[in-house]
Motif scaffolding. Structure first.
Motif, PDB file in Angstrom:
ATOM      1  N   UNK A   1     -23.998  -0.919  13.571  1.00  0.00           N
ATOM      2  CA  UNK A   1     -23.514  -2.364  13.022  1.00  0.00           C
ATOM      3  C   UNK A   1     -24.493  -2.933  12.315  1.00  0.00           C
ATOM      4  N   UNK A   2     -24.162  -3.805  11.243  1.00  0.00           N
ATOM      5  CA  UNK A   2     -25.155  -4.599  10.669  1.00  0.00           C
ATOM      6  C   UNK A   2     -25.382  -5.940  11.262  1.00  0.00           C
ATOM      7  N   UNK A   3     -26.560  -6.083  11.937  1.00  0.00           N
ATOM      8  CA  UNK A   3     -27.020  -7.093  12.674  1.00  0.00           C
ATOM      9  C   UNK A   3     -28.170  -8.096  12.003  1.00  0.00           C
ATOM     10  N   UNK A   4     -27.966  -9.251  11.924  1.00  0.00           N
ATOM     11  CA  UNK A   4     -29.056 -10.182  11.403  1.00  0.00           C
ATOM     12  C   UNK A   4     -29.121 -11.366  12.596  1.00  0.00           C
ATOM     13  N   UNK A   5     -30.388 -11.930  12.384  1.00  0.00           N
ATOM     14  CA  UNK A   5     -30.760 -12.976  13.225  1.00  0.00           C
ATOM     15  C   UNK A   5     -30.689 -14.407  12.298  1.00  0.00           C
ATOM     16  N   UNK A   6     -29.922 -15.202  12.644  1.00  0.00           N
ATOM     17  CA  UNK A   6     -29.781 -16.403  11.990  1.00  0.00           C
ATOM     18  C   UNK A   6     -30.781 -17.373  12.217  1.00  0.00           C
ATOM     19  N   UNK A   7     -30.844 -17.447  13.684  1.00  0.00           N
ATOM     20  CA  UNK A   7     -31.896 -18.581  14.465  1.00  0.00           C
ATOM     21  C   UNK A   7     -32.164 -17.811  15.855  1.00  0.00           C
ATOM     22  N   UNK A   8     -33.446 -17.943  16.143  1.00  0.00           N
ATOM     23  CA  UNK A   8     -33.838 -17.463  17.368  1.00  0.00           C
ATOM     24  C   UNK A   8     -35.021 -18.557  17.815  1.00  0.00           C
ATOM     25  N   UNK A   9     -34.906 -18.852  18.928  1.00  0.00           N
ATOM     26  CA  UNK A   9     -35.840 -19.511  19.443  1.00  0.00           C
ATOM     27  C   UNK A   9     -36.401 -18.878  20.621  1.00  0.00           C
ATOM     28  N   UNK A  10     -37.865 -18.589  20.261  1.00  0.00           N
ATOM     29  CA  UNK A  10     -38.631 -17.807  21.497  1.00  0.00           C
ATOM     30  C   UNK A  10     -39.384 -18.416  22.329  1.00  0.00           C
ATOM     31  N   UNK A  11     -39.802 -20.014  21.948  1.00  0.00           N
ATOM     32  CA  UNK A  11     -40.491 -20.562  22.749  1.00  0.00           C
ATOM     33  C   UNK A  11     -41.971 -20.118  23.105  1.00  0.00           C
ATOM     34  N   UNK A  12     -42.402 -19.254  22.244  1.00  0.00           N
ATOM     35  CA  UNK A  12     -43.630 -18.584  22.299  1.00  0.00           C
ATOM     36  C   UNK A  12     -43.794 -17.477  23.570  1.00  0.00           C
ATOM     37  N   UNK A  13     -42.843 -17.035  23.874  1.00  0.00           N
ATOM     38  CA  UNK A  13     -42.657 -15.938  24.914  1.00  0.00           C
ATOM     39  C   UNK A  13     -42.637 -14.502  24.410  1.00  0.00           C
TER      40      UNK A  13
ATOM     41  N   UNK B   1     -23.679 -17.274   5.375  1.00  0.00           N
ATOM     42  CA  UNK B   1     -22.357 -16.963   4.808  1.00  0.00           C
ATOM     43  C   UNK B   1     -22.409 -15.786   3.563  1.00  0.00           C
ATOM     44  N   UNK B   2     -23.544 -16.021   2.782  1.00  0.00           N
ATOM     45  CA  UNK B   2     -23.849 -15.339   1.672  1.00  0.00           C
ATOM     46  C   UNK B   2     -24.184 -13.916   2.232  1.00  0.00           C
ATOM     47  N   UNK B   3     -25.034 -13.630   3.217  1.00  0.00           N
ATOM     48  CA  UNK B   3     -25.533 -12.544   3.862  1.00  0.00           C
ATOM     49  C   UNK B   3     -24.218 -11.825   4.224  1.00  0.00           C
ATOM     50  N   UNK B   4     -23.483 -12.234   5.120  1.00  0.00           N
ATOM     51  CA  UNK B   4     -22.367 -11.832   5.691  1.00  0.00           C
ATOM     52  C   UNK B   4     -22.647 -10.464   6.519  1.00  0.00           C
ATOM     53  N   UNK B   5     -23.445 -10.558   7.724  1.00  0.00           N
ATOM     54  CA  UNK B   5     -23.445  -9.410   8.421  1.00  0.00           C
ATOM     55  C   UNK B   5     -22.484  -9.268   9.257  1.00  0.00           C
ATOM     56  N   UNK B   6     -22.298  -8.120  10.144  1.00  0.00           N
ATOM     57  CA  UNK B   6     -21.063  -7.724  10.829  1.00  0.00           C
ATOM     58  C   UNK B   6     -21.635  -8.731  12.066  1.00  0.00           C
ATOM     59  N   UNK B   7     -22.861  -9.018  12.574  1.00  0.00           N
ATOM     60  CA  UNK B   7     -22.996  -9.747  13.908  1.00  0.00           C
ATOM     61  C   UNK B   7     -24.148 -10.617  13.512  1.00  0.00           C
ATOM     62  N   UNK B   8     -23.951 -12.056  13.877  1.00  0.00           N
ATOM     63  CA  UNK B   8     -25.178 -12.881  13.453  1.00  0.00           C
ATOM     64  C   UNK B   8     -25.518 -13.566  14.795  1.00  0.00           C
ATOM     65  N   UNK B   9     -26.958 -13.691  15.042  1.00  0.00           N
ATOM     66  CA  UNK B   9     -27.440 -14.258  16.118  1.00  0.00           C
ATOM     67  C   UNK B   9     -27.898 -15.493  15.776  1.00  0.00           C
ATOM     68  N   UNK B  10     -27.139 -16.581  16.630  1.00  0.00           N
ATOM     69  CA  UNK B  10     -27.373 -18.074  16.328  1.00  0.00           C
ATOM     70  C   UNK B  10     -27.822 -18.748  17.659  1.00  0.00           C
ATOM     71  N   UNK B  11     -29.256 -18.811  17.997  1.00  0.00           N
ATOM     72  CA  UNK B  11     -29.495 -19.339  19.368  1.00  0.00           C
ATOM     73  C   UNK B  11     -29.285 -20.730  19.318  1.00  0.00           C
ATOM     74  N   UNK B  12     -29.254 -21.407  20.767  1.00  0.00           N
ATOM     75  CA  UNK B  12     -29.146 -22.848  21.040  1.00  0.00           C
ATOM     76  C   UNK B  12     -28.096 -23.260  20.406  1.00  0.00           C
ATOM     77  N   UNK B  13     -26.746 -22.956  20.749  1.00  0.00           N
ATOM     78  CA  UNK B  13     -25.517 -23.513  20.504  1.00  0.00           C
ATOM     79  C   UNK B  13     -25.392 -24.933  20.416  1.00  0.00           C
ATOM     80  N   UNK B  14     -25.927 -25.792  21.469  1.00  0.00           N
ATOM     81  CA  UNK B  14     -26.128 -27.051  21.641  1.00  0.00           C
ATOM     82  C   UNK B  14     -26.801 -27.957  20.650  1.00  0.00           C
ATOM     83  N   UNK B  15     -27.602 -27.144  19.690  1.00  0.00           N
ATOM     84  CA  UNK B  15     -28.668 -27.943  19.034  1.00  0.00           C
ATOM     85  C   UNK B  15     -28.072 -28.853  18.213  1.00  0.00           C
TER      86      UNK B  15
END
Length: 870
Positions: free
Chosen positions: A55-67, A101-115
């Motif tokens: 599957x086509x997977x892309x990371x839109x936003x990921x917060x690692x907090x330095x871990x 939206x322009x990239x349109x991957x099959x799955x997009x990762x978006x961390x921290x939904x309440x941001x």
């Protein structure tokens, strides 16, 4: 089987919901009790698994907090570039929604939904970004802590003492396709905190002393587990509904308590509460209203309302069902909610009536199947006293006296408060007195107190004082404003209904909107590339900055509002609404009020939406009308083109064939032809060339007349000269025909374009020659009367076919005689020329045979004086 037949309406709703869900992307939420339990880590692990599946997977936003362990999982995944935003002089990084939206991957990762996003970003909240991504058909993986769920913020605040500001609506979690609980025991989470795997060491100790106390973590963990269990239960019920499973699956205890207006119902509710607490079960209190129970007495209805309130106070969910049978409705509802136990009160009717007519308990037991039925005793409650036994009381004059005394005290209190408090507080003083009278004395005295209070309030405290007149017209003003706006909406609808053309309709709508809402208004329309470049408004200036441009384009593409007071691009300077009709979004309405907060009130926004809907419907109607007109013109054009090709091809081929044959004979037999024969052949060639010349001239004249406004060069001419010139052009064609010309003894001077009117006369004379036998006479007459000049061309031919008196002036119409050559443009040219002069033309048949063509020219102006020769 009929007892468990699915409800068709429910099936339809379910099918429509499934269709909507299939069009959206799928949402998976990784839910945790607190920060540091491993939500982002679990999300990235799942992303690697999906990527390994192709599957086509892309990371839109990921917060690692330095871990370090979390950052390692980002290796091998495509990471989209963030959007850089300037806010108060600081460069911030935000999730790039448009890039995703322009990239349109099959799955997009978006961390921290309440941001919470920066103010200049399209949506204030990240969950709104995720909603737009899902609506575009992209699957999303995201993370969420339990304390950020909107309905749990009060509970979390009581547990932790911390008020959570960043929240996510419960609907987001409820509508998620999958919720994965990322669980970690509190002791392990505290160890991670101490090891610096959640926060840096100096912040970790502060967190342990406050939010991350072990008791808090235990409570938050239970909230997360319970909310996940609720999600699982909802999923199970959905599966049972989709697969038409009518039986109950007792995976968790759920109680349904049936109540009525009976005095024993409160005892049933309290007993059910104890049972639900012992079982740690969800419980529902239901009242079934049947046709026989619609007309409850006020006392019974009040008792029923009290019982339902009691159930809600004790933590139950309350529902009111309607149906013919109490037992059937209870069982049907129980199966839809996967209820395991139904609790009812003990029947109070005598045994003989239960044996003869049955009871609710018996019906429930017979139809319950796998559901347990619990019957709670109602003994010990006093039976209601029959109304007939109540002692009738006479008029309580003492009570009325006390009511008057309370009223006087309230008036005195209000008088003391009057200089220092608003009128609304004085009203509360009177209301308090009325309540005291109603509860302590009785109904009649309370009515008297109410009437006296209203009268005293009006008399003493409402201007003008010491009279029952009212000068404070704030409520009348309110109603007046509402009436004015309703009238404005009606006025706009009525004017739109009478408007024609898209531009006229939109300008009308914009004018009304600007007047009612005191704002700048504009309608933005898309061009061929679907960009909003066209602007229609009262003023050509409706400046849009970069944010406004993005907001208006987003509204057009998504069909939702954006701008101040909305959840999308609130930083825009104008509010933009979609003009949506049956064919989709047609354009965008832009509103910039004079007062920045004028449209934030819900009623104002609803009124604006009503205006926008009316404008959109009128806009669509105007578009459809224009498209229908264009289709009609196109069809007529195609018909004319076919007629032109048919006529011209025939009338070109015939003379060309004659010319070719004649010239071929002259060339091949030149030595054998005498002078007379050769001249005759050449004369026929000349005649055919003249015919072609007239055909081409007619076509060119028709094209010139229809290509745009005709320039008529009017000058003063003697009508006699114009007629004579036309006859001169037709001299050869008129050989062998008697021509009678009847003109006034004093030929009139007429203001006309001589060349054009000569063409009219030539076409009419030629038409008479073509459609009459050789040698038949032609008559031409003219006269001036009543401010017009009348000219007639008459013949003695077969006349005009009945019903064709107007059709003969249409383009390419040639009558019913197929032997007559021509393309049918001569009379059409006549009509066009005369209409350009402000005249008319028509035809009719003479009683003695033949046709008459008459045309008129305006002659209202006084001709110039012609000086006599000296």
């Amino acid at each position: 089987m009929s007892e468990h037949r699915p409800d068709p309406d429910a099936l339809l709703v379910h099918v429509q919901a499934e269709e909507t869900r299939r069009a959206r992307g799928k949402l998976k939420i990784f839910l945790g009790a607190a920060a540091g339990v491993g939500k982002t880590y679990a999300m990235l692990q799942a992303a690697h698994e999906r990527r390994s599946e192709g599957l086509d997977v892309a990371v839109g936003w990921a917060e690692t907090h330095g871990r370090a362990e979390t950052e390692a999982l980002l290796q091998g995944l495509e990471i989209l570039s963030p959007r850089r935003v300037e806010y108060r002089g600081t460069a911030l990084k935000e999730f790039d929604l448009d890039g995703a939206l322009a990239r349109r991957p099959a799955i997009l990762l978006v961390d921290e939904l309440a941001h919470t996003n920066a103010p200049s970003v399209r949506h204030p909240k990240r969950w709104q970004d995720v909603t737009e991504i899902l609506n575009s058909g992209i699957d999303v993986y995201t993370t969420l802590n339990i304390q950020h769920i909107e309905s749990l913020t009060d509970v979390v605040a009581k547990i932790t003492g911390v008020v959570v500001r960043e929240t996510v609506p419960d609907a987001i979690l409820d509508e998620a396709d999958e919720v994965a609980l990322v669980d970690l025991p509190p002791d392990e989470l505290l160890e991670r905190l101490k090891d610096g795997k959640v926060y840096v060491p100096e912040n970790a100790q502060e967190a342990i002393r406050n939010f991350f106390r072990k008791g808090n973590l235990i409570a938050l963990r239970e909230l997360a587990l319970r909310r996940t269990a609720d999600r699982v239960d909802i999923s199970m019920r959905g599966y049972m509904r989709d697969h038409a499973i009518g039986t109950t699956w007792p995976v968790a205890e759920r109680l349904l308590i049936s109540i009525s207006s009976s005095p024993q119902s409160p005892r049933v509710v309290r007993a059910a509460k104890r049972m639900a607490t012992a079982l740690r079960a969800e419980w529902i209190v239901a009242y079934v209203e049947t046709p026989g129970q619609v007309r409850l007495s006020p006392e019974d209805r009040s008792r029923l309302a009290d019982t339902l309130r009691l159930a809600e106070q004790l933590g139950a969910e309350t529902v009111t069902l309607t149906g013919q049978s109490i037992s059937e409705e209870l069982l049907a509802f129980a199966r839809t909610r996967n209820v395991t136990k139904i609790v009812i009160g003990k029947p109070l009717r005598p045994l003989w009536r239960r044996l003869l007519f049955g009871s609710i308990a018996d019906a429930l037991i017979r139809g319950s199947g796998e559901i347990d039925i619990h019957v709670i005793s109602g003994e010990g409650y006093p039976r209601p006293v029959p109304r007939a036994r109540l002692r009738e009381r006479g008029a309580d004059w003492a009570g009325y006296g006390l009511a008057s005394l309370v009223f006087g005290l309230c008036t005195g209190l209000a008088w003391l408060m009057f200089p220092y408090f608003e009128l609304s507080n004085l009203i509360m003083a009177y209301l308090l007195g009325v309540v005291v009278v109603a509860t302590r004395i009785g109904l009649g005295p309370s009515i008297l107190a109410s009437i006296l209070s209203v009268a005293a309030f009006d008399f003493f405290f409402v201007p003008p004082y010491y009279t029952f007149s009212v000068s404070d017209t704030q409520y009348f003003v309110t109603f007046g404003v509402m009436e004015r706006r309703t009238a404005a909406l009606y006025a706009m609808s009525r004017e739109l209904a009478g408007s024609r053309g898209v531009r006229t309709v939109l300008e009308t709508a914009v004018r009304h909107l600007a007047d009612v809402f005191r704002c700048q208004a504009v309608v933005l329309l898309p061009d061929a590339t679907r960009q909003l470049t066209q602007q229609i408004g009262l003023s050509a200036q409706f400046d849009r900055d970069t944010t406004d441009l993005g907001a208006s384009q987003w509204v057009y593409e998504h069909g939702q509002m954006a701008g101040p007071g909305t959840g999308t691009l609130p930083g825009a300077t104008a509010l933009f609404l979609p003009l949506t009709a049956s064919r989709g979004t047609l354009g965008v309405l832009g509103i910039r009020p004079a007062e920045p907060h004028a449209l934030e009130a819900p009623e104002q926004l609803h009124l604006l939406e009503a205006f926008a809907n009316q404008a959109a419907l009128a806009f669509e109607r105007a578009q459809l009308a224009e498209e229908a007109q264009q289709a009609h013109v196109k069809a007529e054009t195609e018909q004319l083109r076919s007629s032109l090709l048919s006529s011209v091809s025939h009338d070109l081929r015939t003379p060309l064939a004659s010319i070719t044959g004649t010239l071929s004979s002259v060339l091949e037999d030149e030595d054998q032809l005498d002078r007379t024969t050769r001249r005759g052949l050449l004369q026929s060639v000349y005649d055919e060339v003249e015919r072609l010349n007239r055909l081409v001239n007619n076509l060119l004249d028709m094209m010139r007349l229809e290509s745009g406004p005709v320039t008529v060069k009017k000058e003063w001419h003697l009508l006699e000269e114009v007629v004579g010139t036309a006859l001169g052009h037709m001299e050869k064609r008129l050989q062998g025909r008697p021509v009678a010309v009847e003109l006034p003894a004093d030929p009139p001077l007429v203001q006309l374009d001589a060349v054009m009117i000569e063409q009219v006369l030539v076409n009419l004379i030629e038409n008479a020659v073509k459609y009459t036998p050789p040698g038949s006479p032609i008559e031409i007459s003219a006269a001036r009367q009543n401010g017009i000049v009348r000219v007639e061309v008459a013949d003695r031919g077969p006349g005009v076919a009945a019903g064709d008196e107007q059709r003969v002036f249409e383009k390419f119409y040639r009558g019913h005689d197929a032997t007559i050559r021509g393309v049918g443009l001569g009379l059409a040219i006549c009509r066009a020329i005369l209409e350009a002069h402000g005249g008319k033309i028509w035809a009719w048949n003479r009683p003695e045979g033949g046709a008459v063509f008459r045309f008129t020219l305006p002659a209202t102006e006084r001709p110039p004086e012609v000086p006599e020769d000296v």
